[in-house]
Every structure is written in structure tokens, then in C-alpha cells.
Design a protein around this motif. Structure first.
Motif, PDB file in Angstrom:
ATOM      1  N   GLU A  64      -3.071 -92.484  16.488  1.00  0.00           N
ATOM      2  CA  GLU A  64      -2.263 -92.004  15.371  1.00  0.00           C
ATOM      3  C   GLU A  64      -2.839 -92.494  14.066  1.00  0.00           C
ATOM      4  N   PRO A  65      -2.822 -91.757  13.007  1.00  0.00           N
ATOM      5  CA  PRO A  65      -2.412 -90.361  12.928  1.00  0.00           C
ATOM      6  C   PRO A  65      -3.457 -89.457  13.588  1.00  0.00           C
ATOM      7  N   TYR A  66      -2.965 -88.484  14.354  1.00  0.00           N
ATOM      8  CA  TYR A  66      -3.853 -87.621  15.132  1.00  0.00           C
ATOM      9  C   TYR A  66      -4.603 -86.613  14.269  1.00  0.00           C
ATOM     10  N   TRP A  67      -4.086 -86.306  13.105  1.00  0.00           N
ATOM     11  CA  TRP A  67      -4.581 -85.180  12.317  1.00  0.00           C
ATOM     12  C   TRP A  67      -5.322 -85.645  11.071  1.00  0.00           C
ATOM     13  N   ALA A  68      -6.342 -84.900  10.699  1.00  0.00           N
ATOM     14  CA  ALA A  68      -7.024 -85.104   9.424  1.00  0.00           C
ATOM     15  C   ALA A  68      -7.458 -83.736   8.920  1.00  0.00           C
ATOM     16  N   LEU A  69      -7.295 -83.545   7.634  1.00  0.00           N
ATOM     17  CA  LEU A  69      -7.695 -82.292   6.995  1.00  0.00           C
ATOM     18  C   LEU A  69      -8.650 -82.642   5.868  1.00  0.00           C
ATOM     19  N   GLN A  70      -9.837 -82.089   5.916  1.00  0.00           N
ATOM     20  CA  GLN A  70     -10.886 -82.361   4.941  1.00  0.00           C
ATOM     21  C   GLN A  70     -11.184 -83.864   4.873  1.00  0.00           C
ATOM     22  N   GLY A  71     -11.102 -84.557   6.010  1.00  0.00           N
ATOM     23  CA  GLY A  71     -11.425 -85.974   6.078  1.00  0.00           C
ATOM     24  C   GLY A  71     -10.291 -86.907   5.688  1.00  0.00           C
ATOM     25  N   GLN A  72      -9.149 -86.368   5.294  1.00  0.00           N
ATOM     26  CA  GLN A  72      -8.013 -87.188   4.886  1.00  0.00           C
ATOM     27  C   GLN A  72      -6.990 -87.234   6.021  1.00  0.00           C
ATOM     28  N   PRO A  73      -6.687 -88.414   6.589  1.00  0.00           N
ATOM     29  CA  PRO A  73      -5.683 -88.507   7.658  1.00  0.00           C
ATOM     30  C   PRO A  73      -4.298 -88.104   7.158  1.00  0.00           C
ATOM     31  N   ILE A  74      -3.562 -87.413   8.032  1.00  0.00           N
ATOM     32  CA  ILE A  74      -2.203 -86.971   7.708  1.00  0.00           C
ATOM     33  C   ILE A  74      -1.282 -87.537   8.782  1.00  0.00           C
ATOM     34  N   ASN A  75      -0.189 -88.161   8.356  1.00  0.00           N
ATOM     35  CA  ASN A  75       0.646 -88.933   9.264  1.00  0.00           C
ATOM     36  C   ASN A  75       1.471 -88.122  10.250  1.00  0.00           C
ATOM     37  N   ASN A  76       1.981 -86.966   9.860  1.00  0.00           N
ATOM     38  CA  ASN A  76       2.826 -86.226  10.811  1.00  0.00           C
ATOM     39  C   ASN A  76       2.439 -84.753  10.857  1.00  0.00           C
ATOM     40  N   TRP A  77       2.918 -84.087  11.891  1.00  0.00           N
ATOM     41  CA  TRP A  77       2.567 -82.699  12.178  1.00  0.00           C
ATOM     42  C   TRP A  77       3.050 -81.760  11.078  1.00  0.00           C
ATOM     43  N   ASP A  78       4.273 -81.949  10.586  1.00  0.00           N
ATOM     44  CA  ASP A  78       4.811 -81.034   9.576  1.00  0.00           C
ATOM     45  C   ASP A  78       3.993 -81.075   8.291  1.00  0.00           C
ATOM     46  N   SER A  79       3.634 -82.261   7.849  1.00  0.00           N
ATOM     47  CA  SER A  79       2.799 -82.380   6.645  1.00  0.00           C
ATOM     48  C   SER A  79       1.436 -81.749   6.869  1.00  0.00           C
ATOM     49  N   PHE A  80       0.883 -81.970   8.045  1.00  0.00           N
ATOM     50  CA  PHE A  80      -0.426 -81.407   8.365  1.00  0.00           C
ATOM     51  C   PHE A  80      -0.391 -79.881   8.319  1.00  0.00           C
ATOM     52  N   THR A  81       0.626 -79.286   8.948  1.00  0.00           N
ATOM     53  CA  THR A  81       0.688 -77.818   8.989  1.00  0.00           C
ATOM     54  C   THR A  81       0.893 -77.234   7.599  1.00  0.00           C
ATOM     55  N   GLN A  82       1.724 -77.874   6.774  1.00  0.00           N
ATOM     56  CA  GLN A  82       1.943 -77.368   5.420  1.00  0.00           C
ATOM     57  C   GLN A  82       0.658 -77.447   4.594  1.00  0.00           C
ATOM     58  N   GLN A  83      -0.049 -78.564   4.697  1.00  0.00           N
ATOM     59  CA  GLN A  83      -1.290 -78.709   3.940  1.00  0.00           C
ATOM     60  C   GLN A  83      -2.364 -77.736   4.436  1.00  0.00           C
ATOM     61  N   LEU A  84      -2.405 -77.516   5.753  1.00  0.00           N
ATOM     62  CA  LEU A  84      -3.382 -76.578   6.304  1.00  0.00           C
ATOM     63  C   LEU A  84      -3.095 -75.160   5.837  1.00  0.00           C
ATOM     64  N   LEU A  85      -1.827 -74.750   5.875  1.00  0.00           N
ATOM     65  CA  LEU A  85      -1.466 -73.406   5.404  1.00  0.00           C
ATOM     66  C   LEU A  85      -1.790 -73.234   3.924  1.00  0.00           C
ATOM     67  N   THR A  86      -1.531 -74.259   3.131  1.00  0.00           N
ATOM     68  CA  THR A  86      -1.853 -74.197   1.705  1.00  0.00           C
ATOM     69  C   THR A  86      -3.352 -74.068   1.499  1.00  0.00           C
ATOM     70  N   GLU A  87      -4.118 -74.847   2.239  1.00  0.00           N
ATOM     71  CA  GLU A  87      -5.580 -74.807   2.113  1.00  0.00           C
ATOM     72  C   GLU A  87      -6.132 -73.441   2.512  1.00  0.00           C
ATOM     73  N   VAL A  88      -5.594 -72.867   3.590  1.00  0.00           N
ATOM     74  CA  VAL A  88      -6.080 -71.559   4.053  1.00  0.00           C
ATOM     75  C   VAL A  88      -5.691 -70.460   3.065  1.00  0.00           C
ATOM     76  N   LYS A  89      -4.498 -70.551   2.486  1.00  0.00           N
ATOM     77  CA  LYS A  89      -4.066 -69.528   1.519  1.00  0.00           C
ATOM     78  C   LYS A  89      -4.861 -69.605   0.222  1.00  0.00           C
ATOM     79  N   THR A  90      -5.203 -70.809  -0.209  1.00  0.00           N
ATOM     80  CA  THR A  90      -5.970 -70.930  -1.454  1.00  0.00           C
ATOM     81  C   THR A  90      -7.444 -70.593  -1.257  1.00  0.00           C
ATOM     82  N   ASN A  91      -7.953 -70.756  -0.048  1.00  0.00           N
ATOM     83  CA  ASN A  91      -9.361 -70.460   0.244  1.00  0.00           C
ATOM     84  C   ASN A  91      -9.460 -69.555   1.473  1.00  0.00           C
ATOM     85  N   PRO A  92      -9.080 -68.292   1.354  1.00  0.00           N
ATOM     86  CA  PRO A  92      -9.064 -67.431   2.544  1.00  0.00           C
ATOM     87  C   PRO A  92     -10.452 -67.093   3.093  1.00  0.00           C
ATOM     88  N   ASN A  93     -11.494 -67.241   2.288  1.00  0.00           N
ATOM     89  CA  ASN A  93     -12.840 -66.891   2.749  1.00  0.00           C
ATOM     90  C   ASN A  93     -13.566 -68.044   3.420  1.00  0.00           C
TER      91      ASN A  93
END
Length: 139
Positions: free
Chosen positions: A71-100
Motif C-alpha cells: 500500500e498504496p497500490y496505485w500510482a499515476l504518473q509516478g505519484q502514489p495515490i492512497n485510495n482507489w476513489d482518488s486514483f480513479t478520479q485523477q485517472l479520469l481527469t488525466e484521460v479527459k484532459t489528454n485524450p490523445n
């Protein structure tokens, strides 16, 4: 008026022929016996090795998802994220801002399969295409 005589010949004509019914019952029994005792066996196979480069570099800077074994199991762009809900929200935001940008998943070999399946189910549910899974070539 129709009358039925009580002799044996007329009684046999009124009884249905059960032979086709018995045939069907025996076929179903054989089918059930054959399918109920089948054991699924797995074969150990050695995956083929390739001399070509498996990973291709992409021109765009990818969205990197990391799974680790502790734990934390998740990291997005090299930054560890403590829980699943925060990870999913940040991932969705990242994908929406950079769809390509392609999505790249890098998992530690000791990471939980449950966490990997959870991630893949989330990506599929949100129609996010993971273009690459990072692996290490064996020498």
C-alpha cells in the motif's frame, strides 16, 4: 355412439407408445453423465521468446499507471495515490484532459492480481484503452 370394448386389443391401441420418450431420456442421461465427470486440466506451456523488441516507444508522453505490491497500490504518473476513489478520479481527469495520450500500465511482478483485475475492469467500464503493458525482457 362410440363404444369401447373391453378386450385387450382395443386397450393397447389407446395407450401411448413410450419408446421415443425412453430414447430421449437415455440420451439426456448419457449427456449428463459425460459432462458431469469432465475434469478441466491445464497444461503447463512455455511461452515463446522473441528476439524483436516488444515495447515500442510512443511519440506522445504516455499516461503511466503503476501497480505495486504494497500500500498504496496505485500510482499515476509516478505519484502514489492512497485510495482507489482518488486514483480513479485523477485517472479520469488525466484521460479527459489528454485524450490523445496512450495509457501504459506498469505492474510490479509481486503486485496483487486482484488489483490488476480491478484496474482492467475500471478501464473497460470507462472505455479507456490501455495501449501497452510494460514487461521486462528475459535475457
Amino acid at each position: 355412439m362410440i363404444s369401447i370394448n373391453n378386450n385387450q386389443q382395443n386397450a393397447d391401441e389407446l395407450n401411448p407408445d413410450l419408446t421415443p420418450l425412453l430414447d430421449i431420456i437415455f440420451i439426456v442421461m448419457v449427456f449428463l453423465l459425460l459432462t458431469a465427470t469432465v475434469k478441466i486440466k491445464a497444461l503447463e506451456v512455455e511461452l515463446p521468446q522473441t528476439s524483436t523488441q516488444i515495447l515500442q516507444t510512443t511519440k506522445a508522453d504516455p499516461i503511466a499507471i503503476n501497480l505495486v505490491s504494497t500500500e498504496p497500490y496505485w500510482a499515476l504518473q509516478g505519484q502514489p495515490i492512497n485510495n482507489w476513489d482518488s486514483f480513479t478520479q485523477q485517472l479520469l481527469t488525466e484521460v479527459k484532459t489528454n485524450p490523445n495520450k496512450p495509457v501504459v500500465i506498469g505492474a510490479d511482478k509481486k503486485a496483487s492480481v486482484e488489483q490488476m483485475l480491478k484496474l482492467l475492469a475500471f478501464l473497460q467500464k470507462n472505455d479507456i484503452k490501455a495501449t501497452q503493458l510494460l514487461m521486462e525482457d528475459q535475457p
